[in-house]
Motif scaffolding. Structure first.
Motif: not given
Length: 166
Positions: A128-142, A71-75, A109-118
Motif C-alpha cells: 500500500d503506497l498510501i500508508s507506506e510512510t507509516y510502515a517506514t516509521e515503525i521502530p525495531q521491535g514494534y 488515520g491522518s485526522f485521528v493522528q 515526527g508526528g507519526i513517530r510520536q503518535f505510534i509511540s502511544d501504546p
C-alpha cells in the motif's frame, strides 16, 4: 465522517471513514501528500466529536477505528490536543489505524510520536503506497502492527475489506 456502535457489553466503537467525497479527494488527500496532514478544520471537528463521545460515555471502553484519510485526522486529533482535550481523549483504550494515509513529505515526527502511544495499533499492507510512510516509521521491535497480504494491485492493498471476514 463517522459512525458510533455500542456493543452488547456497552462498550463503544467509533469508526471514521476514509476518502469518499470530492472534498476529500481534491482537498484533504493532496494536503496530506504535500504537507503531511489534512485540513485543520475537519481534523478539529473530528477531535471535538471524539471528545464529545468520551464526555457522554466516561465509564465505558472506547475504541476508535480509522481508515486511510481518517488515520491522518485521528493522528492530528490526538497529537494536537490541548492538555484539557487530551484528558478526554485519554478515555480511548484503543486506537486502530487501518491503512492510515500519510506522506514522506510531511512531518514524520508526528507519526513517530503518535505510534509511540501504546493504544495505537496499526493494520498495514507492504503493497500500500498510501500508508507506506507509516510502515517506514515503525521502530525495531514494534509489536502493535498487523500486516495484510501483499498484492500486485496497489488498489487492493489499500482497502479496508482486507481486514474483515465478510
Amino acid at each position: 465522517y463517522s459512525t458510533v456502535w455500542r456493543g452488547p457489553d456497552g462498550n463503544i466503537s467509533v469508526a471514521i471513514r476514509g476518502s469518499k467525497s470530492f472534498k476529500d479527494w481534491m482537498y484533504h488527500d493532496p494536503k496530506i501528500l504535500v504537507q503531511g496532514q489534512p485540513g485543520e478544520a475537519d481534523s478539529e471537528s473530528i477531535q471535538q466529536y471524539l471528545i464529545q463521545i468520551a464526555k457522554e460515555n466516561p465509564d465505558v471502553d472506547l475504541t476508535v477505528n480509522s481508515h486511510s484519510l481518517s488515520g491522518s485526522f485521528v493522528q492530528n486529533a490526538f497529537t494536537s490536543a490541548t492538555p484539557e482535550e487530551a484528558e478526554w481523549l485519554d478515555h480511548y483504550d484503543r486506537i486502530n489505524l487501518y491503512n492510515p494515509g500519510a506522506s514522506p513529505f510531511g512531518k514524520l515526527g508526528g507519526i513517530r510520536q503518535f505510534i509511540s502511544d501504546p493504544r495505537v495499533n496499526l493494520y498495514l499492507n507492504k503493497s500500500d503506497l498510501i500508508s507506506e510512510t507509516y510502515a517506514t516509521e515503525i521502530p525495531q521491535g514494534y509489536d502493535r502492527v498487523t500486516w495484510g497480504q501483499t498484492s500486485i494491485n496497489p488498489l487492493n492493498a489499500h482497502t479496508y475489506e482486507q481486514w474483515t471476514s465478510q
